[in-house]
Design a protein around this motif. Structure first.
Motif, PDB file in Angstrom:
ATOM      1  N   ILE A  43       1.825  -8.404 -13.272  1.00  0.00           N
ATOM      2  CA  ILE A  43       2.206  -8.355 -11.851  1.00  0.00           C
ATOM      3  C   ILE A  43       2.910  -7.076 -11.828  1.00  0.00           C
ATOM      4  O   ILE A  43       4.114  -7.067 -12.271  1.00  0.00           O
ATOM      5  N   ILE A  44       2.523  -6.213 -10.884  1.00  0.00           N
ATOM      6  CA  ILE A  44       3.345  -5.020 -10.573  1.00  0.00           C
ATOM      7  C   ILE A  44       3.644  -5.184  -8.979  1.00  0.00           C
ATOM      8  O   ILE A  44       2.858  -5.320  -8.274  1.00  0.00           O
ATOM      9  N   LYS A  45       4.800  -4.586  -8.701  1.00  0.00           N
ATOM     10  CA  LYS A  45       5.206  -4.752  -7.323  1.00  0.00           C
ATOM     11  C   LYS A  45       5.309  -3.304  -6.741  1.00  0.00           C
ATOM     12  O   LYS A  45       6.137  -2.326  -7.371  1.00  0.00           O
ATOM     13  N   PRO A  46       4.371  -2.770  -6.103  1.00  0.00           N
ATOM     14  CA  PRO A  46       4.642  -1.472  -5.496  1.00  0.00           C
ATOM     15  C   PRO A  46       5.444  -1.327  -4.381  1.00  0.00           C
ATOM     16  O   PRO A  46       5.879  -2.196  -3.786  1.00  0.00           O
ATOM     17  N   SER A  48       6.341   1.020  -0.977  1.00  0.00           N
ATOM     18  CA  SER A  48       5.486   1.284   0.322  1.00  0.00           C
ATOM     19  C   SER A  48       5.145   2.778   0.292  1.00  0.00           C
ATOM     20  O   SER A  48       3.980   3.099   0.796  1.00  0.00           O
ATOM     21  N   ASP A  50       4.659   5.043  -2.002  1.00  0.00           N
ATOM     22  CA  ASP A  50       4.092   5.520  -3.336  1.00  0.00           C
ATOM     23  C   ASP A  50       2.840   5.243  -3.264  1.00  0.00           C
ATOM     24  O   ASP A  50       2.234   4.286  -2.699  1.00  0.00           O
ATOM     25  N   TRP A  52      -0.310   4.891  -6.484  1.00  0.00           N
ATOM     26  CA  TRP A  52      -0.293   4.628  -7.861  1.00  0.00           C
ATOM     27  C   TRP A  52      -1.516   5.231  -8.510  1.00  0.00           C
ATOM     28  O   TRP A  52      -2.499   5.534  -7.713  1.00  0.00           O
TER      29      TRP A  52
ATOM     30  N   PRO B  46      -1.126   1.287  -2.381  1.00  0.00           N
ATOM     31  CA  PRO B  46      -0.990  -0.254  -2.237  1.00  0.00           C
ATOM     32  C   PRO B  46      -0.806  -0.637  -0.783  1.00  0.00           C
ATOM     33  O   PRO B  46      -0.044   0.332  -0.036  1.00  0.00           O
ATOM     34  N   SER B  48       1.931  -3.020   1.651  1.00  0.00           N
ATOM     35  CA  SER B  48       3.460  -3.374   1.010  1.00  0.00           C
ATOM     36  C   SER B  48       3.769  -4.879   0.882  1.00  0.00           C
ATOM     37  O   SER B  48       4.484  -5.120   0.301  1.00  0.00           O
ATOM     38  N   ASP B  49       2.731  -5.806   1.449  1.00  0.00           N
ATOM     39  CA  ASP B  49       3.102  -7.197   1.131  1.00  0.00           C
ATOM     40  C   ASP B  49       2.196  -7.744   0.077  1.00  0.00           C
ATOM     41  O   ASP B  49       2.139  -8.938  -0.077  1.00  0.00           O
ATOM     42  N   ASP B  50       1.682  -6.925  -0.789  1.00  0.00           N
ATOM     43  CA  ASP B  50       0.705  -7.269  -1.898  1.00  0.00           C
ATOM     44  C   ASP B  50       1.311  -6.903  -3.093  1.00  0.00           C
ATOM     45  O   ASP B  50       2.163  -5.930  -3.450  1.00  0.00           O
ATOM     46  N   GLU B  51       1.155  -7.860  -4.274  1.00  0.00           N
ATOM     47  CA  GLU B  51       1.395  -7.300  -5.525  1.00  0.00           C
ATOM     48  C   GLU B  51      -0.049  -6.961  -6.289  1.00  0.00           C
ATOM     49  O   GLU B  51      -0.790  -7.362  -5.915  1.00  0.00           O
TER      50      GLU B  51
END
Lengths: 347, 347
Positions: A43-46, A48, A50, A52, B46, B48-51
């Protein structure tokens, strides 16, 4: 009596014991579940603002590496370097690595551990976390599959398709070292090789086995928007310039005399009577960055490179698509730039 | 005269012509550069509220698939299904796929195209975009490497480590079909197989070659927070329940009589006089979901499954770690649950 660890073979361990040993080898470069290794997915948390970047490379025994002249540690290092270099070419910051390894069960555990130590060294250097992967058996050859995930400020990624007519073409570092190193590894004990100073042989082999992904410069080019397009040199200058020009729908002219070579590579060329054109244009794996710069970004680029000690060289100019790709030779003649890069499926 | 396309071999094409053909095969399931195929990395944006969930699988010829009884289209389909199933097990929505393929250059192009058609079918079904990969030569075996990226609402991912004492253990679908299908493929023309109705043989083989990743149910479990832990059944119920229990530091008891089997699998077991325990507990690749549910979530789960037509079955209960993992047999006796799942590197 149990065998000493170094003599154990992979099949003497269960898959999950092997994974545990490899996690220990990775030490603080691995992230445990649920953020990393140990669940069905990492699980990776971005953040806002950036984007990927994701890239994947597959490396096969006998095609991309040869354990008869390369240690498993070097193979691990280089497999990661090749992948990280893709992040450099996009101007991104590498963050996460997934490592797939297929290996015949008869291999010594020590090979696998050395391979992981090699990639760990590079992950440490760039603060990359190994967050997952897959470890499976293969029938004959070792196969390494890496996926790297990095980030870049939204809209700042360096793509291949942005070069414009009139842009200058730049390259980092020196070209041909890796190709020379490979040939030295393949013919290590010949009379000719023995005539070369040991330091020259060591340098070139090191450049082949331990290429330096140009992450920092790539990040600067992206952050300051200094490059209009970029690619890393994996296939060779000639082939990769073709890729960049095709993506940008432009042509290019480069000057042979400008192509930067190291003093060690120059000695190698003299010793072997090899073609400088072949070595610097057609042999790949230098993992330098090739990038294009608009006229008004050239001065800021040069100042930045000088201040931070990055070696960059201007090779030529982007021209219109219909003019094609050309090489200006030292005698003033001009020839079409052949597309003779490494070809996996040669015609 | 050029050969008809179907008879061309991979080495009759350049690497980049091959990539172009494969992009055409993927049609509207591929994303072009700069968001997808064609640059050094793909760029994904991405919200913002997703992983993000990332998972990687490596599949090797002779280990994970065998082209002597599986078409390349089925191999492509299943390679993607295995990867997508990891997203289902995390409760995520699969979004992007990267495909690495290593193949001997002497293979017919038709094999590669069929493989891509197979994975395209599944990508279409789940609206997944193929955003990158790597296509390289190998010396002997085909090697497929897939990386899938999905998303899940932050904090909602289903992990293996969340099962609590007193939770119920559930499984989707039926178990053992894939294992039976594999054995039928391996012994297709035996007298015994001919005694089975063709529809039974077809069903079981189909379940082996075309497993259904339980994406929709996984998403619901995550969204409504109905499951405390989840894993997909790739190694077999026994091995995967061990994985889940180890990650959660708990034990488990399951009842043999509760394990759901299809009528086709029951016919197969009768025909072969095979052990139902072996087939349903130890043979893998069913790609059903195994998940745990706290007591107060059981009623909402059952209502939701009934309303939406998802087959789920309660197998047993999570108990304390020190109680270990047990199987309650139909005669009332109780035995330790063996960890006899598929082992890549057997001791």
């Amino acid at each position: 009596m149990p065998r000493p660890p170094s003599r154990r073979i992979v099949s003497s361990l269960g898959e999950f014991e092997l994974i545990k040993i490899l996690q220990q080898t990775l030490a603080n470069c691995s992230l445990p579940s649920p953020r990393g290794i140990g669940d069905d997915a990492a699980i990776i948390k971005p953040t806002s603002d950036d984007e990927w970047l994701v890239s994947k490379d597959l490396l096969l025994e006998g095609i991309h590496f040869d354990s008869s002249y390369s240690s498993y540690q070097a193979i691990g290092y280089k497999s990661a370097a090749v992948n990280i270099s893709d992040m450099a070419a996009m101007g991104g910051t590498p963050k996460f690595l997934l490592v797939g390894l297929a290996i015949p069960p008869s291999h010594p555990l020590a090979h696998v551990q050395a391979l992981y130590r090699g990639l760990r060294d590079l992950c440490k250097e760039f603060r990359i976390s190994v967050i997952g992967g897959d470890t499976v058996a293969s029938r004959t050859d070792v196969c390494i599959s890496m996926t790297i995930i990095g980030k870049v400020k939204a809209g700042h990624a360096l793509c291949r398709g942005g070069a414009k007519v009139g842009d200058s073409i730049y390259v980092t570092g020196t070209l041909g070292d890796s190709g020379a190193g490979l040939r030295l590894l393949q013919h290590r004990s010949t009379q000719q090789t023995r005539q070369l100073p040991k330091s020259v042989v060591r340098f070139l082999i090191q450049r082949h086995l331990h290429p330096t992904p140009r992450v920092h410069l790539g990040q600067l080019l992206a952050k300051r928007r200094l490059a209009s397009a970029a690619i890393d040199l994996s296939d060779g200058l000639s082939g990769d310039l073709h890729h960049l020009c095709e993506a940008s729908h432009v042509g290019a002219e480069i000057e042979m005399s400008k192509i930067p070579i190291s003093s060690q590579c120059a000695k190698y060329i003299k010793n072997r009577h090899e073609s400088r054109i072949d070595l610097t244009l057609a042999s790949g794996e230098d993992y330098e960055l090739l990038f294009t710069v608009s006229p008004h970004h050239q001065q800021p680029l040069k100042r930045m490179a000088a201040r931070l000690g990055h070696m960059i060289t201007r090779l030529g100019t982007i021209c219109a698509h219909q003019q094609g790709l050309h090489l200006l030779l030292e005698d003033g003649s001009r020839q079409g730039l052949p597309r003779n890069s490494y070809e996996h499926f040669p015609l």
